[in-house]
Design an enzyme around this catalytic site. Structure first.
Site, PDB file in Angstrom:
ATOM      1  N   LYS A   1      -4.006  -2.660 -12.006  1.00  0.00           N
ATOM      2  CA  LYS A   1      -3.217  -3.461 -13.042  1.00  0.00           C
ATOM      3  C   LYS A   1      -2.079  -4.347 -12.446  1.00  0.00           C
ATOM      4  O   LYS A   1      -1.591  -5.104 -13.356  1.00  0.00           O
ATOM      5  CB  LYS A   1      -2.801  -2.564 -14.339  1.00  0.00           C
ATOM      6  CG  LYS A   1      -3.807  -1.964 -15.069  1.00  0.00           C
ATOM      7  CD  LYS A   1      -4.592  -3.097 -15.683  1.00  0.00           C
ATOM      8  CE  LYS A   1      -5.667  -2.453 -16.497  1.00  0.00           C
ATOM      9  NZ  LYS A   1      -6.945  -3.600 -16.761  1.00  0.00           N
TER      10      LYS A   1
ATOM     11  N   HIS B   1     -18.212  -7.349 -11.531  1.00  0.00           N
ATOM     12  CA  HIS B   1     -18.658  -6.088 -11.450  1.00  0.00           C
ATOM     13  C   HIS B   1     -18.791  -5.611 -13.124  1.00  0.00           C
ATOM     14  O   HIS B   1     -17.829  -5.800 -13.773  1.00  0.00           O
ATOM     15  CB  HIS B   1     -17.491  -5.081 -10.903  1.00  0.00           C
ATOM     16  CG  HIS B   1     -17.413  -4.970  -9.464  1.00  0.00           C
ATOM     17  ND1 HIS B   1     -17.419  -3.967  -8.682  1.00  0.00           N
ATOM     18  CD2 HIS B   1     -18.297  -6.013  -8.491  1.00  0.00           C
ATOM     19  CE1 HIS B   1     -17.575  -4.358  -7.387  1.00  0.00           C
ATOM     20  NE2 HIS B   1     -17.946  -5.335  -7.135  1.00  0.00           N
TER      21      HIS B   1
ATOM     22  N   PRO C   1      -1.485   2.149  -8.663  1.00  0.00           N
ATOM     23  CA  PRO C   1      -2.683   1.367  -8.326  1.00  0.00           C
ATOM     24  C   PRO C   1      -3.881   1.862  -8.944  1.00  0.00           C
ATOM     25  O   PRO C   1      -4.826   1.053  -9.238  1.00  0.00           O
ATOM     26  CB  PRO C   1      -2.850   1.285  -7.065  1.00  0.00           C
ATOM     27  CG  PRO C   1      -1.888   2.276  -6.352  1.00  0.00           C
ATOM     28  CD  PRO C   1      -0.866   2.830  -7.186  1.00  0.00           C
TER      29      PRO C   1
ATOM     30  N   TYR D   1     -14.408   5.835  -8.305  1.00  0.00           N
ATOM     31  CA  TYR D   1     -13.187   6.533  -8.509  1.00  0.00           C
ATOM     32  C   TYR D   1     -13.359   7.947  -8.220  1.00  0.00           C
ATOM     33  O   TYR D   1     -14.109   8.597  -9.179  1.00  0.00           O
ATOM     34  CB  TYR D   1     -12.414   6.175  -9.828  1.00  0.00           C
ATOM     35  CG  TYR D   1     -11.753   4.916  -9.609  1.00  0.00           C
ATOM     36  CD1 TYR D   1     -12.419   3.758 -10.307  1.00  0.00           C
ATOM     37  CD2 TYR D   1     -10.484   4.744  -9.585  1.00  0.00           C
ATOM     38  CE1 TYR D   1     -11.880   2.434 -10.388  1.00  0.00           C
ATOM     39  CE2 TYR D   1      -9.938   3.460  -9.654  1.00  0.00           C
ATOM     40  CZ  TYR D   1     -10.669   2.407  -9.946  1.00  0.00           C
ATOM     41  OH  TYR D   1     -10.260   0.937 -10.196  1.00  0.00           O
TER      42      TYR D   1
ATOM     43  N   TYR E   1      -9.346  -1.074 -18.882  1.00  0.00           N
ATOM     44  CA  TYR E   1      -9.795  -1.463 -17.630  1.00  0.00           C
ATOM     45  C   TYR E   1     -10.123  -2.795 -17.504  1.00  0.00           C
ATOM     46  O   TYR E   1      -9.666  -3.547 -16.456  1.00  0.00           O
ATOM     47  CB  TYR E   1     -11.117  -0.616 -16.967  1.00  0.00           C
ATOM     48  CG  TYR E   1     -11.034  -0.893 -15.638  1.00  0.00           C
ATOM     49  CD1 TYR E   1     -10.326   0.206 -14.666  1.00  0.00           C
ATOM     50  CD2 TYR E   1     -12.005  -1.716 -15.157  1.00  0.00           C
ATOM     51  CE1 TYR E   1     -10.503   0.032 -13.515  1.00  0.00           C
ATOM     52  CE2 TYR E   1     -12.071  -1.750 -13.640  1.00  0.00           C
ATOM     53  CZ  TYR E   1     -11.480  -0.891 -12.938  1.00  0.00           C
ATOM     54  OH  TYR E   1     -11.371  -1.134 -11.264  1.00  0.00           O
TER      55      TYR E   1
HETATM   56  P1  RFL Z   1       4.888  -9.654  -4.835  1.00  0.00           P
HETATM   57  O1  RFL Z   1       3.562  -9.709  -4.486  1.00  0.00           O
HETATM   58  O2  RFL Z   1       5.564  -8.400  -4.312  1.00  0.00           O
HETATM   59  O3  RFL Z   1       5.607 -11.020  -4.404  1.00  0.00           O
HETATM   60  C1  RFL Z   1       6.964 -10.966  -4.618  1.00  0.00           C
HETATM   61  C2  RFL Z   1       7.324 -12.107  -3.315  1.00  0.00           C
HETATM   62  O4  RFL Z   1       8.823 -12.225  -3.476  1.00  0.00           O
HETATM   63  C3  RFL Z   1       9.234 -12.531  -2.104  1.00  0.00           C
HETATM   64  N1  RFL Z   1      10.653 -11.830  -2.202  1.00  0.00           N
HETATM   65  C4  RFL Z   1      11.820 -12.903  -1.993  1.00  0.00           C
HETATM   66  N2  RFL Z   1      11.808 -14.157  -1.901  1.00  0.00           N
HETATM   67  C5  RFL Z   1      13.173 -14.745  -1.948  1.00  0.00           C
HETATM   68  N3  RFL Z   1      14.371 -14.076  -1.920  1.00  0.00           N
HETATM   69  C6  RFL Z   1      14.195 -12.638  -2.012  1.00  0.00           C
HETATM   70  N4  RFL Z   1      15.346 -11.798  -1.809  1.00  0.00           N
HETATM   71  C7  RFL Z   1      12.811 -11.892  -2.197  1.00  0.00           C
HETATM   72  N5  RFL Z   1      12.327 -10.709  -2.185  1.00  0.00           N
HETATM   73  C8  RFL Z   1      11.145 -10.664  -2.355  1.00  0.00           C
HETATM   74  C9  RFL Z   1       8.526 -11.278  -1.268  1.00  0.00           C
HETATM   75  O5  RFL Z   1       8.244 -11.682  -0.032  1.00  0.00           O
HETATM   76  C10 RFL Z   1       6.901 -11.622  -2.214  1.00  0.00           C
HETATM   77  O6  RFL Z   1       6.402 -12.824  -1.339  1.00  0.00           O
HETATM   78  O7  RFL Z   1       5.069  -9.641  -6.533  1.00  0.00           O
HETATM   79  P2  RFL Z   1       4.296 -10.204  -7.730  1.00  0.00           P
HETATM   80  O8  RFL Z   1       3.863 -11.851  -7.478  1.00  0.00           O
HETATM   81  O9  RFL Z   1       4.791  -9.923  -9.005  1.00  0.00           O
HETATM   82  O10 RFL Z   1       2.834  -9.768  -7.571  1.00  0.00           O
HETATM   83  C11 RFL Z   1       2.490  -8.254  -7.951  1.00  0.00           C
HETATM   84  C12 RFL Z   1       1.364  -7.854  -7.063  1.00  0.00           C
HETATM   85  O11 RFL Z   1       1.540  -8.049  -5.777  1.00  0.00           O
HETATM   86  C13 RFL Z   1       1.199  -6.348  -7.243  1.00  0.00           C
HETATM   87  O12 RFL Z   1       1.451  -5.836  -8.508  1.00  0.00           O
HETATM   88  C14 RFL Z   1      -0.116  -5.681  -6.867  1.00  0.00           C
HETATM   89  O13 RFL Z   1      -0.295  -5.884  -5.447  1.00  0.00           O
HETATM   90  C15 RFL Z   1      -0.473  -4.197  -7.157  1.00  0.00           C
HETATM   91  N6  RFL Z   1      -1.638  -3.623  -6.712  1.00  0.00           N
HETATM   92  C16 RFL Z   1      -2.961  -3.981  -7.467  1.00  0.00           C
HETATM   93  N7  RFL Z   1      -2.646  -4.811  -8.682  1.00  0.00           N
HETATM   94  C17 RFL Z   1      -3.925  -5.123  -9.385  1.00  0.00           C
HETATM   95  O14 RFL Z   1      -3.893  -5.884 -10.561  1.00  0.00           O
HETATM   96  N8  RFL Z   1      -5.196  -4.666  -8.954  1.00  0.00           N
HETATM   97  C18 RFL Z   1      -5.479  -3.830  -7.950  1.00  0.00           C
HETATM   98  O15 RFL Z   1      -6.485  -3.613  -7.492  1.00  0.00           O
HETATM   99  C19 RFL Z   1      -4.072  -3.518  -6.994  1.00  0.00           C
HETATM  100  N9  RFL Z   1      -4.364  -2.760  -6.040  1.00  0.00           N
HETATM  101  C20 RFL Z   1      -1.646  -2.926  -5.702  1.00  0.00           C
HETATM  102  C21 RFL Z   1      -3.019  -2.465  -5.368  1.00  0.00           C
HETATM  103  C22 RFL Z   1      -0.668  -2.900  -4.789  1.00  0.00           C
HETATM  104  C23 RFL Z   1      -0.970  -1.999  -3.785  1.00  0.00           C
HETATM  105  N10 RFL Z   1       0.568  -1.761  -2.945  1.00  0.00           N
HETATM  106  C24 RFL Z   1       0.362  -2.014  -1.573  1.00  0.00           C
HETATM  107  C25 RFL Z   1       1.421  -1.463  -3.412  1.00  0.00           C
HETATM  108  C26 RFL Z   1      -3.189  -1.615  -4.282  1.00  0.00           C
HETATM  109  C27 RFL Z   1      -2.041  -1.285  -3.553  1.00  0.00           C
HETATM  110  C28 RFL Z   1      -2.313  -0.586  -2.223  1.00  0.00           C
HETATM  111  C1  PHB Z   2      -8.299  -2.372  -4.190  1.00  0.00           C
HETATM  112  O1  PHB Z   2      -9.566  -3.000  -4.088  1.00  0.00           O
HETATM  113  O2  PHB Z   2      -7.454  -2.470  -3.381  1.00  0.00           O
HETATM  114  C2  PHB Z   2      -8.430  -1.675  -5.479  1.00  0.00           C
HETATM  115  C3  PHB Z   2      -9.275  -1.422  -6.284  1.00  0.00           C
HETATM  116  C4  PHB Z   2      -9.066  -0.592  -7.585  1.00  0.00           C
HETATM  117  C5  PHB Z   2      -7.915  -0.188  -7.788  1.00  0.00           C
HETATM  118  C6  PHB Z   2      -6.913  -0.245  -6.935  1.00  0.00           C
HETATM  119  C7  PHB Z   2      -6.992  -1.037  -5.633  1.00  0.00           C
HETATM  120  O3  PHB Z   2      -7.788   0.677  -8.695  1.00  0.00           O
END
Ligand code: RFL
Ligand code: PHB
Length: 397
Positions: free
Chosen positions: A297, A72, A293, A201, A385
């Site tokens: 990031k 993108h 989110p 957005y 970004y």
């Molecule tokens: P995770 O992915 O939470 O993984 C942690 C892992 O640890 C396990 N765990 C354990 N294992 C053993 N013993 C324990 N006691 C444990 N406790 C937990 C868990 O089961 C899991 O498998 O953390 P990590 O690796 O630091 O990754 C972080 C990302 O997952 C998170 O920051 C992103 O998903 C945030 N996020 C977004 N980030 C972006 O860079 N771009 C995006 O577009 C974006 N969109 C989002 C998002 C997060 C969202 N939610 C649901 C919070 C959109 C949403 C809606």
């Molecule tokens: C997503 O596709 O889940 C998404 C994209 C951009 C954002 C947050 C989430 O800023």
């Protein structure tokens, strides 16, 4: 079991760290509380910074990302139905982002891990960290009714916001900073083509909305919602109608709707834990920080921490140098706070705060209008970004 680095958590942070260390000849064991299906199915992030893409390619898991990821070069900001493009590529001298689901990143990393033969234990229960302030820490866990011990030299706490690692650091050394937002995001995933080929957005009197995607045939949408939102009150039709209202008439006419394949509510939070190291325990990713989110990031910050931690640990194990591990926390936090600032700013600009005084509300609107008129303001947005540069921990200590 004995290893050099015991990694807690197989989210993107733990898996990527395991892969980078494996390629450098450093032994790791990854312990994950959940099942493989659960970890691979968790719908989360979708946008990868250029530096994250380059890191995944370097880690040897870039083939499918390069083939299937959507590059993108910009996105739209939509104010009360009127759309304005932010040209990321032109504003940053050629940088872009890539749309590729976190589910796919995770699957690629798990496949690489299993192919390498390095240990990855799913459904490890009651993981506990011991002796973290000695040079011989240990992790214990339970699996299939037996207790197991992993002796190691370093512990990597990659277990997300609700994991055990951060809480294993003494209260006296850990300082936390937090901001909770008075709303969440209601997300829907559906197998319909995206309303636009780029993200939108939107800010609207009803609240924020985001049009995103996972592919040319799979859309991901979000709307700002109250924290106590009950999914039962949001049948698909109601959600599609809310999205159409918030994106305006032109997008509403183009929007394809269909049955949801996933729907969920996530709260918005900003959180930082300092320092990110205590003794031989290093925190990375959501275990140490959460961003709302809006700026996309979270996953990218997790990848940035792992970039820095892999440099530090390779230095430790290959060259017997502690310069990297000594600079780890400061190097990560210097970048994290800038990303926190950006995620907080972008969230504040685009969401409705019911409690916001009328004056601040008008100032926010003026700031958005200024952004759309000013190339310098757009450059600042675009530079953040697409992703700030990584900080080398060996130059910080
Ligand atoms: P995770 O992915 O939470 O993984 C942690 C892992 O640890 C396990 N765990 C354990 N294992 C053993 N013993 C324990 N006691 C444990 N406790 C937990 C868990 O089961 C899991 O498998 O953390 P990590 O690796 O630091 O990754 C972080 C990302 O997952 C998170 O920051 C992103 O998903 C945030 N996020 C977004 N980030 C972006 O860079 N771009 C995006 O577009 C974006 N969109 C989002 C998002 C997060 C969202 N939610 C649901 C919070 C959109 C949403 C809606
Ligand atoms: C997503 O596709 O889940 C998404 C994209 C951009 C954002 C947050 C989430 O800023």
């Amino acid at each position: 079991m004995r290893t050099q680095v015991a990694i807690i958590g197989s989210g993107p942070a733990g898996l990527l760290l395991g892969q980078l260390l494996h390629l450098a000849g450093v032994d790791t064991v990854i312990l994950e509380r959940r099942s493989r299906d659960y970890v691979e199915g968790r719908i989360r992030a979708g946008v990868l910074e250029q530096g994250t893409v380059e890191l995944l390619v370097e880690a040897g898991v870039g083939d499918r990302l390069k083939a299937e990821g959507l590059i993108h070069t910009g996105f739209d900001i939509c104010i009360d139905g009127s759309r304005h493009r932010i040209d990321l590529e032109a504003l940053t001298g050629g940088k872009t982002v890539t749309v590729y689901g976190q589910t796919e990143v995770t699957k690629d990393l798990i496949a690489a891990r299993l192919a390498s033969g390095a240990p990855l234990v799913f459904e490890a229960e009651n993981v506990a960290l011991h002796d973290i302030d000695t040079e011989r820490p240990r992790v214990t866990y339970e699996k299939d009714g037996a207790t197991h011990t992993v002796d190691c030299a370093v512990l990597a706490g990659c277990d997300g916001f609700h994991g055990v690692s951060r809480g294993s650091m003494p209260d006296s050394v850990l300082k936390t900073y937090e901001r909770a937002y008075p709303f969440g995001w209601l997300g829907i995933l559906a197998d319909v083509p995206p309303v636009s080929h780029e993200l939108i957005y939107a800010t609207h009197p009803d609240g924020f909305a985001l049009a995103s995607m996972r592919s040319e045939t799979r859309s991901r949408y979000y709307i700002q919602c109250p924290l106590d939102t009950d999914l039962a009150d949001w049948p698909d039709d109601r959600l599609w109608d809310a999205l159409k209202t918030r994106f305006g008439d032109a997008a509403a006419a183009a929007m394809r709707t269909g049955p949801s394949i996933e729907k969920s509510v996530a709260p918005l939070r900003s959180f930082v834990a300092e320092p990110m190291r205590h003794g031989r325990l290093f925190l990375a990713g959501d275990a140490a920080h959460i961003v709302p989110p809006t700026g996309a990031k979270g996953l990218n910050l997790a990848a940035a921490d792992v970039r820095v931690l892999s440099w530090a640990l390779i230095d430790l194990f290959r060259d017997n140098s502690t310069a990297g591990i000594d600079g780890y926390s400061a190097a990560c936090l210097a970048r994290i706070w800038k990303v926190q600032r950006f995620s907080w700013w972008f969230s504040t600009q685009l969401h409705n705060f019911d409690t916001e005084p009328a004056f601040e509300r008008r100032v926010h609107r003026a700031e958005l209008e200024y952004l759309l008129e000013s190339e310098s303001a757009q450059k600042t947005l675009a530079e953040n970004y697409v992703g700030l540069p990584f900080v080398d921990p060996r130059r910080v200590a």
